[in-house]
Motif scaffolding. Structure first.
Motif, PDB file in Angstrom:
ATOM      1  N   GLU A 307       0.829  -1.216   0.000  1.00 62.51           N
ATOM      2  CA  GLU A 307       0.000   0.000   0.000  1.00 62.51           C
ATOM      3  C   GLU A 307       0.861   1.262   0.000  1.00 62.51           C
ATOM      4  OE1 GLU A 307      -2.517  -0.538   3.369  1.00 62.51           O
ATOM      5  OE2 GLU A 307      -3.932  -1.844   2.283  1.00 62.51           O
ATOM      6  N   LYS A 308       2.004   1.185   0.663  1.00 62.83           N
ATOM      7  CA  LYS A 308       2.939   2.312   0.706  1.00 62.83           C
ATOM      8  C   LYS A 308       3.383   2.701  -0.704  1.00 62.83           C
ATOM      9  CE  LYS A 308       7.647   3.274   2.400  1.00 62.83           C
ATOM     10  NZ  LYS A 308       8.747   2.734   3.261  1.00 62.83           N
ATOM     11  N   TYR A 309       3.579   1.692  -1.570  1.00 67.04           N
ATOM     12  CA  TYR A 309       4.049   1.943  -2.939  1.00 67.04           C
ATOM     13  C   TYR A 309       2.912   1.848  -3.965  1.00 67.04           C
ATOM     14  CZ  TYR A 309       8.786   1.546  -1.049  1.00 67.04           C
ATOM     15  OH  TYR A 309       9.948   1.731  -0.324  1.00 67.04           O
ATOM     16  N   ASN A 310       1.682   1.865  -3.469  1.00 63.22           N
ATOM     17  CA  ASN A 310       0.526   1.757  -4.358  1.00 63.22           C
ATOM     18  C   ASN A 310       0.610   0.506  -5.237  1.00 63.22           C
ATOM     19  OD1 ASN A 310      -1.966   2.562  -5.394  1.00 63.22           O
ATOM     20  ND2 ASN A 310      -1.028   3.743  -7.056  1.00 63.22           N
ATOM     21  N   TYR A 311       1.058  -0.573  -4.611  1.00 64.92           N
ATOM     22  CA  TYR A 311       1.163  -1.899  -5.239  1.00 64.92           C
ATOM     23  C   TYR A 311       2.143  -1.930  -6.423  1.00 64.92           C
ATOM     24  CZ  TYR A 311      -2.602  -3.627  -2.316  1.00 64.92           C
ATOM     25  OH  TYR A 311      -3.349  -4.019  -1.232  1.00 64.92           O
ATOM     26  N   ASN A 312       3.097  -1.046  -6.457  1.00 63.74           N
ATOM     27  CA  ASN A 312       4.174  -1.072  -7.454  1.00 63.74           C
ATOM     28  C   ASN A 312       5.499  -0.950  -6.709  1.00 63.74           C
ATOM     29  OD1 ASN A 312       2.810  -1.127 -10.122  1.00 63.74           O
ATOM     30  ND2 ASN A 312       1.899   0.770  -9.354  1.00 63.74           N
ATOM     31  N   LEU A 313       6.046  -2.084  -6.325  1.00 61.03           N
ATOM     32  CA  LEU A 313       7.271  -2.084  -5.531  1.00 61.03           C
ATOM     33  C   LEU A 313       8.429  -1.478  -6.318  1.00 61.03           C
ATOM     34  CD1 LEU A 313       7.062  -5.609  -3.849  1.00 61.03           C
ATOM     35  CD2 LEU A 313       6.673  -3.394  -2.775  1.00 61.03           C
ATOM     36  N   PRO A 314       9.439  -0.963  -5.606  1.00 64.75           N
ATOM     37  CA  PRO A 314      10.603  -0.373  -6.286  1.00 64.75           C
ATOM     38  C   PRO A 314      11.269  -1.376  -7.223  1.00 64.75           C
ATOM     39  CG  PRO A 314      10.653   0.106  -3.940  1.00 64.75           C
ATOM     40  CD  PRO A 314       9.546  -0.879  -4.149  1.00 64.75           C
ATOM     41  N   VAL A 315      11.814  -0.870  -8.308  1.00 64.20           N
ATOM     42  CA  VAL A 315      12.534  -1.733  -9.248  1.00 64.20           C
ATOM     43  C   VAL A 315      13.759  -2.310  -8.555  1.00 64.20           C
ATOM     44  CG1 VAL A 315      13.790  -1.846 -11.422  1.00 64.20           C
ATOM     45  CG2 VAL A 315      11.741  -0.409 -11.227  1.00 64.20           C
ATOM     46  N   ALA A 316      13.920  -3.601  -8.668  1.00 64.93           N
ATOM     47  CA  ALA A 316      15.046  -4.264  -8.003  1.00 64.93           C
ATOM     48  C   ALA A 316      16.371  -3.857  -8.653  1.00 64.93           C
ATOM     49  CB  ALA A 316      14.884  -5.777  -8.080  1.00 64.93           C
ATOM     50  N   ILE A 317      17.370  -3.583  -7.815  1.00 66.55           N
ATOM     51  CA  ILE A 317      18.715  -3.311  -8.313  1.00 66.55           C
ATOM     52  C   ILE A 317      19.416  -4.643  -8.544  1.00 66.55           C
ATOM     53  CG2 ILE A 317      18.881  -1.047  -7.215  1.00 66.55           C
ATOM     54  CD1 ILE A 317      20.231  -2.345  -4.850  1.00 66.55           C
ATOM     55  N   SER A 318      20.665  -4.613  -8.920  1.00 66.79           N
ATOM     56  CA  SER A 318      21.392  -5.862  -9.150  1.00 66.79           C
ATOM     57  C   SER A 318      21.458  -6.653  -7.854  1.00 66.79           C
ATOM     58  CB  SER A 318      22.808  -5.569  -9.648  1.00 66.79           C
ATOM     59  OG  SER A 318      23.597  -5.022  -8.608  1.00 66.79           O
ATOM     60  N   ASN A 319      21.585  -7.962  -8.003  1.00 65.47           N
ATOM     61  CA  ASN A 319      21.654  -8.833  -6.834  1.00 65.47           C
ATOM     62  C   ASN A 319      22.813  -8.450  -5.926  1.00 65.47           C
ATOM     63  OD1 ASN A 319      22.198 -11.455  -5.256  1.00 65.47           O
ATOM     64  ND2 ASN A 319      20.286 -11.908  -6.311  1.00 65.47           N
ATOM     65  N   GLN A 320      23.953  -8.105  -6.528  1.00 62.88           N
ATOM     66  CA  GLN A 320      25.140  -7.764  -5.735  1.00 62.88           C
ATOM     67  C   GLN A 320      24.908  -6.488  -4.933  1.00 62.88           C
ATOM     68  OE1 GLN A 320      28.085  -9.598  -5.273  1.00 62.88           O
ATOM     69  NE2 GLN A 320      28.141  -8.072  -3.644  1.00 62.88           N
ATOM     70  N   LYS A 321      24.348  -5.457  -5.573  1.00 66.46           N
ATOM     71  CA  LYS A 321      24.064  -4.203  -4.876  1.00 66.46           C
ATOM     72  C   LYS A 321      23.046  -4.425  -3.756  1.00 66.46           C
ATOM     73  CE  LYS A 321      26.522  -0.847  -6.673  1.00 66.46           C
ATOM     74  NZ  LYS A 321      27.433  -0.035  -5.814  1.00 66.46           N
ATOM     75  N   PHE A 322      22.032  -5.218  -4.063  1.00 66.55           N
ATOM     76  CA  PHE A 322      21.012  -5.523  -3.065  1.00 66.55           C
ATOM     77  C   PHE A 322      21.662  -6.167  -1.841  1.00 66.55           C
ATOM     78  CE2 PHE A 322      17.688  -7.751  -0.909  1.00 66.55           C
ATOM     79  CZ  PHE A 322      16.519  -7.044  -1.158  1.00 66.55           C
ATOM     80  N   ASN A 323      22.549  -7.136  -2.089  1.00 66.03           N
ATOM     81  CA  ASN A 323      23.213  -7.824  -0.980  1.00 66.03           C
ATOM     82  C   ASN A 323      24.068  -6.866  -0.152  1.00 66.03           C
ATOM     83  OD1 ASN A 323      22.044 -10.232  -1.717  1.00 66.03           O
ATOM     84  ND2 ASN A 323      23.818 -10.959  -2.867  1.00 66.03           N
ATOM     85  N   ASP A 324      24.707  -5.906  -0.807  1.00 65.85           N
ATOM     86  CA  ASP A 324      25.511  -4.912  -0.087  1.00 65.85           C
ATOM     87  C   ASP A 324      24.624  -4.036   0.798  1.00 65.85           C
ATOM     88  OD1 ASP A 324      27.806  -5.845  -1.296  1.00 65.85           O
ATOM     89  OD2 ASP A 324      27.816  -4.316  -2.868  1.00 65.85           O
ATOM     90  N   TYR A 325      23.524  -3.557   0.226  1.00 67.87           N
ATOM     91  CA  TYR A 325      22.650  -2.628   0.952  1.00 67.87           C
ATOM     92  C   TYR A 325      21.897  -3.300   2.098  1.00 67.87           C
ATOM     93  CZ  TYR A 325      23.414   0.858  -2.740  1.00 67.87           C
ATOM     94  OH  TYR A 325      23.984   1.775  -3.595  1.00 67.87           O
ATOM     95  N   ILE A 326      21.471  -4.558   1.899  1.00 72.56           N
ATOM     96  CA  ILE A 326      20.697  -5.210   2.963  1.00 72.56           C
ATOM     97  C   ILE A 326      21.578  -5.481   4.176  1.00 72.56           C
ATOM     98  CG2 ILE A 326      21.020  -7.621   2.226  1.00 72.56           C
ATOM     99  CD1 ILE A 326      17.836  -5.938   3.685  1.00 72.56           C
ATOM    100  N   LYS A 327      22.869  -5.661   3.953  1.00 68.13           N
ATOM    101  CA  LYS A 327      23.794  -5.796   5.082  1.00 68.13           C
ATOM    102  C   LYS A 327      23.833  -4.495   5.889  1.00 68.13           C
ATOM    103  CE  LYS A 327      26.919  -9.283   3.107  1.00 68.13           C
ATOM    104  NZ  LYS A 327      25.949  -9.821   2.150  1.00 68.13           N
ATOM    105  N   ASP A 328      23.853  -3.363   5.179  1.00 68.02           N
ATOM    106  CA  ASP A 328      23.842  -2.058   5.861  1.00 68.02           C
ATOM    107  C   ASP A 328      22.551  -1.880   6.652  1.00 68.02           C
ATOM    108  OD1 ASP A 328      26.290  -1.496   4.737  1.00 68.02           O
ATOM    109  OD2 ASP A 328      25.447  -0.369   3.044  1.00 68.02           O
ATOM    110  N   VAL A 329      21.437  -2.307   6.069  1.00 72.53           N
ATOM    111  CA  VAL A 329      20.148  -2.206   6.760  1.00 72.53           C
ATOM    112  C   VAL A 329      20.169  -3.015   8.056  1.00 72.53           C
ATOM    113  CG1 VAL A 329      17.698  -2.841   6.638  1.00 72.53           C
ATOM    114  CG2 VAL A 329      18.810  -1.759   4.669  1.00 72.53           C
ATOM    115  N   CYS A 330      20.633  -4.243   7.960  1.00 77.28           N
ATOM    116  CA  CYS A 330      20.638  -5.135   9.127  1.00 77.28           C
ATOM    117  C   CYS A 330      21.630  -4.660  10.193  1.00 77.28           C
ATOM    118  CB  CYS A 330      20.952  -6.563   8.703  1.00 77.28           C
ATOM    119  SG  CYS A 330      19.624  -7.324   7.737  1.00 77.28           S
ATOM    120  N   GLU A 331      22.703  -4.024   9.761  1.00 76.34           N
ATOM    121  CA  GLU A 331      23.650  -3.477  10.737  1.00 76.34           C
ATOM    122  C   GLU A 331      22.981  -2.332  11.511  1.00 76.34           C
ATOM    123  OE1 GLU A 331      28.269  -1.866  11.026  1.00 76.34           O
ATOM    124  OE2 GLU A 331      27.261  -1.958   9.062  1.00 76.34           O
TER     125      GLU A 331
END
Length: 435
Positions: A307-331
């Motif tokens: 609902e926050k994105y009006n049912y259009n989720l953000p475009v996924a970035i590359s798998n490698q970038k995603f893995n880098d950023y999610i580590k920052d989120v979890c930290e």
């Protein structure tokens, strides 16, 4: 509707130990056509029910013959269907079709056997987009094709430095052993990565078997070990969900995609395919990879993010970038429990200690979905239906529980038994023994 079946026919006891022809019967209503293939098989090696050579038999070309019989069956049905006036067909029609098929196959095999392994793999990859899996009947996904492309690169590097010009018919157990050593020692890959490339090699060689080129792959084992992959429990997911990332938009988008993955079990590549049209009555009704109808009720976190994105989720970035950023989120969410991770590299088992946030990847979401449901007591078969696992053995290898979680589970089990014994009513009078 026409049907094609295979059978063998023995006339007397003397034929029991002698190879006899595999025959074909085409039936359409009450009309029959018969033909012989060029294959001969001992009766004891024939599976009458499956109409193929028995899988347990040591037949040198079993896989090749069984694959060819499947292809020939499709070829016959296709030619039958294009016949306008089937009543005019002569009895020899089917035998002519079979003879031409095997003549063409023999020519293809002869030409292919003289091609190099590198050239054969190149030819396979040239038409990989159109390849249809004979089991599932579906084309390969872009992600699977990408994996095969990487496997091709690794095999070519090995061939260039160790077996330049090797023909596909020359691939043997020694080649496999050398490739295994190359991946393990020179490249230094982890054991599961080694197994992935061995499986890729076998995939290419199986394509050769499909067109009748015999390649010895029986002893090409795929090494593997249980990985120490982690998952995030529900408490940790809540901490991540509640994290204020309004000033860090990149991390916020990655966090939101990750949380949706944790409560839907969808693969990384499927997350951005979530649109309003595949959500019916608060259920996700389609999985992009399999195309199957797999209803997944929306968890409250998933619904809030959609609902926050009006049912259009953000475009996924590359798998490698995603893995880098999610580590920052979890930290930032302080997911920093110390984890001891074991891995086999260059043939040696090593252990290292990591902060948990350093081990989180895009795939952790899907693993967390399955493990949290499993830990809650949700039926295993129901979880498998959602995740798409076809065997319980594979699924259970996917689940992650720490040794401490296993210990706590056992403690609760003992406590439950103790409570049951404590509340069990005692007999009012002792039983008297009568002589």
């Amino acid at each position: 509707m026409a049907t094609v079946s295979y059978y063998i026919r023995t006339q007397d006891k003397k034929q029991i130990d002698e190879p006899i022809s595999i025959r074909i019967r085409l039936r359409h209503n009450e009309k029959y056509f018969y033909a012989r293939t060029t294959y001969n098989i001992k009766p004891e090696d024939w599976d009458k029910k499956k109409q193929r050579i028995k899988q347990g038999r040591l037949h040198s070309k079993r896989d090749t013959i069984n694959s060819t019989l499947g292809s020939l069956e499709s070829h016959i049905i296709n030619l039958w269907n294009v016949q306008i006036n089937k009543s005019l067909l002569e009895k020899a029609w089917l035998q002519n079709i079979v003879d031409k098929y095997f003549a063409s196959l023999s020519k293809e095999i002869k030409e292919s056997e003289e091609i190099t392994l590198k050239g054969f793999i190149h030819n396979v990859m040239e038409s990989i987009d159109e390849y249809v899996d004979p089991i599932s009947g579906k084309k390969l996904s872009p992600r699977t094709i990408q994996k095969h492309e990487r496997t091709q690169e690794v095999i070519n590097e090995f061939i260039d430095s160790n077996y330049p010009g090797i023909l596909i018919k020359e691939v043997d157990y020694q080649f496999y052993r050398s490739f295994l050593q190359y991946l393990t020692n020179k490249e230094g890959f982890a054991i599961n990565t080694v197994g992935k490339y061995i499986a890729g090699l076998k995939m290419f060689l199986n394509r050769a078997l499909e067109i009748g080129i015999y390649v010895h792959t029986k002893n090409f084992k795929k090494p593997s070990e249980v990985s120490d992959s982690i998952y995030l429990n529900e408490e940790e997911l809540l901490k991540i969900y509640n994290l204020d990332l309004s000033q860090k938009r990149k991390l916020e988008k990655v966090r939101d995609l990750f949380i949706v993955g944790c409560w839907t079990g969808l693969r990384f590549g499927d997350l951005t395919s979530l649109t309003r049209d595949i959500i019916v009555k608060n259920r996700i009704i389609e999985n992009e990879k399999t195309g199957n109808i797999v209803p997944i009720p929306l968890h409250w976190m998933t619904k809030a993010i959609l609902e926050k994105y009006n049912y259009n989720l953000p475009v996924a970035i590359s798998n490698q970038k995603f893995n880098d950023y999610i580590k920052d989120v979890c930290e930032e969410a302080e997911i920093k429990e110390e984890i001891t991770k074991g891995i086999t590299k260059k043939g040696e088992r090593k252990k290292e200690v990591f902060k948990k946030f350093d081990l989180v990847t895009a795939h952790t979401a899907r693993r967390s979905f399955a493990t949290n449901l499993y830990n809650s007591g949700f039926p295993t078969l129901s979880i498998m239906a959602i995740t798409g696992h076809t065997t319980e053995r594979t699924f259970l290898g996917y689940i992650r529980k720490t040794p401490e979680e296993h210990a706590k589970h056992l403690e609760k089990h003992w406590e439950k038994i103790e409570n049951q014994l404590a509340t069990k009513p005692k007999d009012q009078d002792d039983e008297k023994v009568v002589d």
